[in-house]
Write a protein that holds these residues in place. Structure first.
Motif, PDB file in Angstrom:
ATOM      1  N   ALA A 110       5.936 -38.774  68.597  1.00 35.36           N
ATOM      2  CA  ALA A 110       4.827 -37.923  68.151  1.00 35.36           C
ATOM      3  C   ALA A 110       3.484 -38.489  68.605  1.00 35.36           C
ATOM      4  CB  ALA A 110       4.861 -37.776  66.633  1.00 35.36           C
ATOM      5  N   GLN A 111       3.325 -39.809  68.548  1.00 30.19           N
ATOM      6  CA  GLN A 111       2.082 -40.431  68.983  1.00 30.19           C
ATOM      7  C   GLN A 111       1.897 -40.299  70.495  1.00 30.19           C
ATOM      8  OE1 GLN A 111       2.840 -44.314  67.310  1.00 30.19           O
ATOM      9  NE2 GLN A 111       1.452 -43.963  65.608  1.00 30.19           N
ATOM     10  N   ILE A 112       2.995 -40.364  71.244  1.00 35.57           N
ATOM     11  CA  ILE A 112       2.910 -40.203  72.692  1.00 35.57           C
ATOM     12  C   ILE A 112       2.407 -38.805  73.028  1.00 35.57           C
ATOM     13  CG2 ILE A 112       4.260 -40.083  74.825  1.00 35.57           C
ATOM     14  CD1 ILE A 112       6.103 -42.226  73.627  1.00 35.57           C
ATOM     15  N   GLY A 113       2.984 -37.789  72.358  1.00 36.90           N
ATOM     16  CA  GLY A 113       2.551 -36.421  72.619  1.00 36.90           C
ATOM     17  C   GLY A 113       1.082 -36.218  72.327  1.00 36.90           C
ATOM     18  N   SER A 114       0.598 -36.765  71.214  1.00 32.71           N
ATOM     19  CA  SER A 114      -0.810 -36.592  70.856  1.00 32.71           C
ATOM     20  C   SER A 114      -1.726 -37.361  71.798  1.00 32.71           C
ATOM     21  CB  SER A 114      -1.041 -37.054  69.413  1.00 32.71           C
ATOM     22  OG  SER A 114      -0.911 -38.459  69.308  1.00 32.71           O
ATOM     23  N   THR A 115      -1.292 -38.541  72.259  1.00 39.65           N
ATOM     24  CA  THR A 115      -2.104 -39.341  73.180  1.00 39.65           C
ATOM     25  C   THR A 115      -2.259 -38.640  74.521  1.00 39.65           C
ATOM     26  OG1 THR A 115      -1.377 -41.395  72.118  1.00 39.65           O
ATOM     27  CG2 THR A 115      -2.298 -41.579  74.327  1.00 39.65           C
ATOM     28  N   LEU A 116      -1.160 -38.124  75.061  1.00 35.29           N
ATOM     29  CA  LEU A 116      -1.236 -37.417  76.335  1.00 35.29           C
ATOM     30  C   LEU A 116      -2.124 -36.177  76.227  1.00 35.29           C
ATOM     31  CD1 LEU A 116       2.478 -37.643  77.543  1.00 35.29           C
ATOM     32  CD2 LEU A 116       0.537 -39.014  78.304  1.00 35.29           C
ATOM     33  N   ALA A 117      -2.118 -35.540  75.071  1.00 37.14           N
ATOM     34  CA  ALA A 117      -2.936 -34.342  74.886  1.00 37.14           C
ATOM     35  C   ALA A 117      -4.427 -34.661  74.832  1.00 37.14           C
ATOM     36  CB  ALA A 117      -2.515 -33.607  73.618  1.00 37.14           C
ATOM     37  N   GLN A 124       0.643 -31.267  77.607  1.00 36.61           N
ATOM     38  CA  GLN A 124       1.241 -30.797  76.362  1.00 36.61           C
ATOM     39  C   GLN A 124       2.729 -31.158  76.374  1.00 36.61           C
ATOM     40  OE1 GLN A 124      -0.544 -29.608  73.867  1.00 36.61           O
ATOM     41  NE2 GLN A 124      -2.392 -29.795  75.121  1.00 36.61           N
ATOM     42  N   LEU A 125       3.123 -32.061  75.483  1.00 37.38           N
ATOM     43  CA  LEU A 125       4.505 -32.521  75.422  1.00 37.38           C
ATOM     44  C   LEU A 125       4.910 -32.658  73.962  1.00 37.38           C
ATOM     45  CD1 LEU A 125       6.930 -33.506  77.157  1.00 37.38           C
ATOM     46  CD2 LEU A 125       6.077 -35.825  76.827  1.00 37.38           C
ATOM     47  N   SER A 126       5.903 -31.908  73.541  1.00 36.93           N
ATOM     48  CA  SER A 126       6.369 -31.960  72.157  1.00 36.93           C
ATOM     49  C   SER A 126       7.168 -33.240  71.912  1.00 36.93           C
ATOM     50  CB  SER A 126       7.245 -30.743  71.855  1.00 36.93           C
ATOM     51  OG  SER A 126       7.931 -30.903  70.629  1.00 36.93           O
ATOM     52  N   TYR A 127       7.019 -33.796  70.714  1.00 32.04           N
ATOM     53  CA  TYR A 127       7.797 -34.987  70.382  1.00 32.04           C
ATOM     54  C   TYR A 127       9.288 -34.670  70.322  1.00 32.04           C
ATOM     55  CZ  TYR A 127       7.842 -33.183  65.559  1.00 32.04           C
ATOM     56  OH  TYR A 127       8.028 -32.417  64.446  1.00 32.04           O
ATOM     57  N   GLU A 128       9.627 -33.421  69.996  1.00 33.30           N
ATOM     58  CA  GLU A 128      11.033 -33.032  69.997  1.00 33.30           C
ATOM     59  C   GLU A 128      11.607 -33.094  71.410  1.00 33.30           C
ATOM     60  OE1 GLU A 128      13.184 -32.591  67.787  1.00 33.30           O
ATOM     61  OE2 GLU A 128      11.991 -32.518  65.960  1.00 33.30           O
ATOM     62  N   THR A 129      10.777 -32.786  72.409  1.00 30.91           N
ATOM     63  CA  THR A 129      11.218 -32.890  73.799  1.00 30.91           C
ATOM     64  C   THR A 129      11.554 -34.335  74.139  1.00 30.91           C
ATOM     65  OG1 THR A 129       9.837 -31.008  74.436  1.00 30.91           O
ATOM     66  CG2 THR A 129      10.549 -32.489  76.193  1.00 30.91           C
ATOM     67  N   ILE A 130      10.761 -35.268  73.639  1.00 32.83           N
ATOM     68  CA  ILE A 130      11.012 -36.683  73.912  1.00 32.83           C
ATOM     69  C   ILE A 130      12.279 -37.142  73.203  1.00 32.83           C
ATOM     70  CG2 ILE A 130      10.060 -39.010  73.721  1.00 32.83           C
ATOM     71  CD1 ILE A 130       7.276 -37.779  73.775  1.00 32.83           C
ATOM     72  N   TYR A 131      12.410 -36.785  71.916  1.00 32.93           N
ATOM     73  CA  TYR A 131      13.628 -37.150  71.191  1.00 32.93           C
ATOM     74  C   TYR A 131      14.864 -36.590  71.880  1.00 32.93           C
ATOM     75  CZ  TYR A 131      11.384 -39.105  67.003  1.00 32.93           C
ATOM     76  OH  TYR A 131      10.694 -39.898  66.124  1.00 32.93           O
ATOM     77  N   THR A 132      14.805 -35.333  72.285  1.00 34.76           N
ATOM     78  CA  THR A 132      15.956 -34.700  72.928  1.00 34.76           C
ATOM     79  C   THR A 132      16.311 -35.407  74.224  1.00 34.76           C
ATOM     80  OG1 THR A 132      15.391 -32.556  71.962  1.00 34.76           O
ATOM     81  CG2 THR A 132      16.843 -32.547  73.888  1.00 34.76           C
ATOM     82  N   ALA A 133      15.293 -35.735  75.027  1.00 39.95           N
ATOM     83  CA  ALA A 133      15.547 -36.409  76.301  1.00 39.95           C
ATOM     84  C   ALA A 133      16.192 -37.778  76.090  1.00 39.95           C
ATOM     85  CB  ALA A 133      14.241 -36.556  77.081  1.00 39.95           C
TER      86      ALA A 133
END
Length: 358
Positions: A110-117, A124-133
């Motif tokens: 979640a922090q990665i997604g907010s930092t990139l944004a 724009q990258l959802s934290y769910e996308t990271i967890y899934t990957a």
């Protein structure tokens, strides 16, 4: 009729084929399956079915109009496994490299997604996308090494389990949490802290934690033992690093290490309040922060090996990470004086400025 849509099961497809052989209409089949007529119509049309009027022009009549349940079910499974939109996060692409680098810096998905944004060239990258990957990677050394970078190091995502507290010894002249003022309870102004201990291997070492309730800014305290006099002195040294306006009160559990709380108050001006036994939710910010700190101070570790400088470095890592509860700002942005910490300047050098997305 079903209130929510679910994909057709193989048993339903078998019934559709059987009833088509008997000459039933798609609408009658849908009524028997308690499905929308369009669901059955789309299913049979996309899998080779032709209406009797169309078949009459082709010569020999095809069984069930040409619909086969086994082939239809196989096709549905293959399409379900194929994403309709190209994945943004793919093993080895530039964005993947950036995500892994942020994991190594201690950030959660979640922090990665907010930092990139928040970067000059936002992604724009959802934290769910990271967890899934991460959790859908094939089993092996690479998957294990990446999951080891996660904060909780779980092999699979799972809910939190409730843990029962243990009885605590009484503290002389303690003031219970019920007597805290409204400004402390509502977190109206900074300067009110929650404190706790993180215990190391064999209960033989410990580190003190302080979390400011409004920001939540973290400070760590090196402790040579959990004796009350040692704890009071160590917490005094850390709290006195901050201006008097930023050290107003502290809420602690009823552990014996805080028996000298009166000494701590005399040395720092911090009023100490105590939570009720078996009520960790009364210090929820501290409990959550301790969980985050376990990424750097794992269970089973000899915490006496960490120097105060090393603990300060760990605290700084947490204080510079964006937090969802702060609108994805970092605690250092809110706790430190204005312009003392620049989020973009801090995180930009850690991002490889290449084309993150096509």
């Amino acid at each position: 009729m079903r209130r929510s849509y679910t994909h057709l099961a193989v048993q339903e497809r078998a019934l559709i084929e059987t009833q088509l052989k008997l000459g039933m209409s798609p609408a009658a089949i849908a009524a028997g399956l308690m499905r929308a007529p369009s669901t059955v119509t789309r299913e049979i049309r996309r899998n080779g079915w032709l209406a009797p009027a169309e078949l009459s022009r082709l010569g020999r009549t095809r069984i069930a109009g040409g619909y086969r349940c086994v082939a239809a079910d196989r096709r549905a499974r293959l399409l379900a496994a194929k994403p309709r939109v190209a994945r943004k996060l793919i093993l080895g692409n530039p964005l993947w490299i950036v995500v892994v680098d942020h994991l190594r810096h201690g950030l959660s998905p979640a922090q990665i997604g907010s930092t990139l944004a928040r970067m000059p060239d936002p992604v724009q990258l959802s934290y769910e996308t990271i967890y899934t990957a991460l959790y859908t990677m094939p089993r092996g050394h690479l998957r294990s090494s990446l999951l080891a970078l996660m904060r909780r190091r779980h092999r699979a995502r799972r809910p939190h389990r409730r843990q029962d507290g243990r009885s605590k010894p009484s503290i002389p002249e303690m003031t219970l949490i019920d007597q805290r003022s409204v400004e402390i309870r509502m977190r109206l102004i900074p300067g009110h802290w929650e404190g706790d201990l993180i215990i190391g291997k064999g209960n033989l070492s410990q580190v003190g934690t302080l979390v400011e309730r409004t920001t939540p800014f973290v400070a760590l305290v090196k402790l040579t033992s959990s004796k009350a006099d040692v704890t009071a002195q160590a917490f005094t040294e850390i709290l006195n690093r901050f201006d008097s306006q930023l050290r107003r009160s502290m809420t602690f559990d009823q552990g014996s290490e805080m028996r000298h709380h009166k000494t701590l108050t005399a040395n720092t001006g911090v009023d100490v309040y105590f939570a009720h036994p078996h009520a960790p939710w009364e210090r929820g910010i501290s409990e959550n922060t301790n969980g985050l700190l376990r990424q750097y101070l794992p269970k089973g570790t000899d915490l006496s090996l960490f120097s105060q400088d090393q603990l300060d470095d760990i605290a700084w890592r947490l204080n510079t990470q964006p937090r969802k509860t702060l609108g994805w700002k970092a605690p250092a942005e809110l706790f430190l004086p204005e312009d003392a910490f620049d989020f973009v300047q801090h995180w930009s050098p850690k991002i490889n400025h290449v084309a993150l997305v096509p």
